[in-house]
Design an enzyme around this catalytic site. Sequence first.
Site, PDB file in Angstrom:
ATOM      1  N   THR A  81       0.870  -1.180   0.000  1.00  0.00           N
ATOM      2  CA  THR A  81       0.000   0.000   0.000  1.00  0.00           C
ATOM      3  C   THR A  81       0.909   1.233   0.000  1.00  0.00           C
ATOM      4  O   THR A  81       1.170   1.813   1.062  1.00  0.00           O
ATOM      5  CB  THR A  81      -0.949   0.020   1.213  1.00  0.00           C
ATOM      6  OG1 THR A  81      -0.232  -0.368   2.400  1.00  0.00           O
ATOM      7  CG2 THR A  81      -2.109  -0.929   1.014  1.00  0.00           C
ATOM      8  N   CYS A 256       7.166   1.531   5.150  1.00  0.00           N
ATOM      9  CA  CYS A 256       6.358   1.662   6.372  1.00  0.00           C
ATOM     10  C   CYS A 256       6.436   3.057   6.976  1.00  0.00           C
ATOM     11  O   CYS A 256       5.535   3.862   6.820  1.00  0.00           O
ATOM     12  CB  CYS A 256       6.796   0.615   7.402  1.00  0.00           C
ATOM     13  SG  CYS A 256       6.365  -1.078   6.967  1.00  0.00           S
TER      14      CYS A 256
END
Length: 426
Positions: A81, A256
């Site tokens: 993502t 992240c």
Amino acid sequence: MEQRVAVVGLGYVGLPLAVEFGKKQNIIGFDINPQRIEELKQGYDRTNEVDVKDLEEAAVEFTSSSSDISKANFIIVAVPTPITDNKQPDLIPLVKASQTIGENLTKGTIVVYESTVYPGATEEECAPVLEKASGLKCGEDFFVGYSPERINPGDKEHTFTTITKVVSGQNNEVLETISDVYGDVVKAGVHKASSIKVAEAAKVIENTQRDLNISLMNELSVIFEKLGIDTAEVLEAAGTKWNFLNFSPGLVGGHCIGVDPYYLTYKAQKVGHHPEVILAGRKTNDNVGKFIATSLVKQMIKKNMPVQGSTVTLLGFTFKENVSDLRNTRVIDIVKELEDFDINVQITDAYADAEEAYKEYEIDLSPYKELKPAEAVVFAVPHKSYLDEGWGMFDHLLKHGKGIVFDVKSKLDKSDCPENIELRRL
């Protein structure tokens, strides 16, 4: 009902997860990349996250055929993502994965998402795609859950089985099933979140918290440089207090910490709140590469060293040490800034794939042994092989063994620094 597991997405997160489940039962491992599947069938993991022996012994049916997903009734989604160039959530991989799963969804199946998202995305974005593609109704014919991934690439101590697993489901029965499935393989146990949104929010703030703490250290580093103080020495002194938090300045990239906060800020703005602190931290961390480059150039000028036409070597290009992952590496910021000064930049990395580096960033990686002696070296990523060489490696990296070394993560022992080398630290 017995749960037959399928893992969709076999990258840094999905593969370790699939292998651990494969030690317990026969499972499906699906990825859209046929080359990746062939490599895994041959026992080769290009991410180096899974040992060859574990890969060979796990009962994983590796496949790039989406129809194989229909064999499972417990599907775990572990796809990237990322964010767009405008720093907005990019849900395209997640939507496409949901579409593929939906086309092969059978009644009674539970779909658990592990990809980092903003609170509400699983139920508001993913579930409708599953419904449309399958013709089934969520909450009646199939069910969804969320269990945030906590994989730390390159970390062999904190792994999928040794980190507490947060789990959530759209109702209590689904939650219990998800808890049981994960609990069977995760030795550290599970934590049952009260809702899917709570689990989604928990994930996104884990890395937002780290991002903000690192941004504070990066800002302090800028202040201390202007004051002529060594940041690493300040942190060492402050660290003697029992409750001082152990964070260090540095480049913040990867998939992240450098990405996840934008998922939270996006959702915050959607509900009418401008997240000033989080965005300020992001801005600070995004400017670290430029700060390193300009600090180095200033030092070169002070030492009466040529800037235009000089050579600077960047040691390391991946987003962190001891991994091959190039996603969102902020080392590229140093490269671009140095090149703006008409400096010849040569880059090497012990782990990165040269073809991937060129494809993603249009930069050429140089083999370590073919590096030309440089006026300065930016020790950007402290891979173990570099640390094992220590100060000795600069004998051939620097012209005549002397020049400037910018140790970004302060991993070199300052007390052993040779007299003919000027050491700078972030």
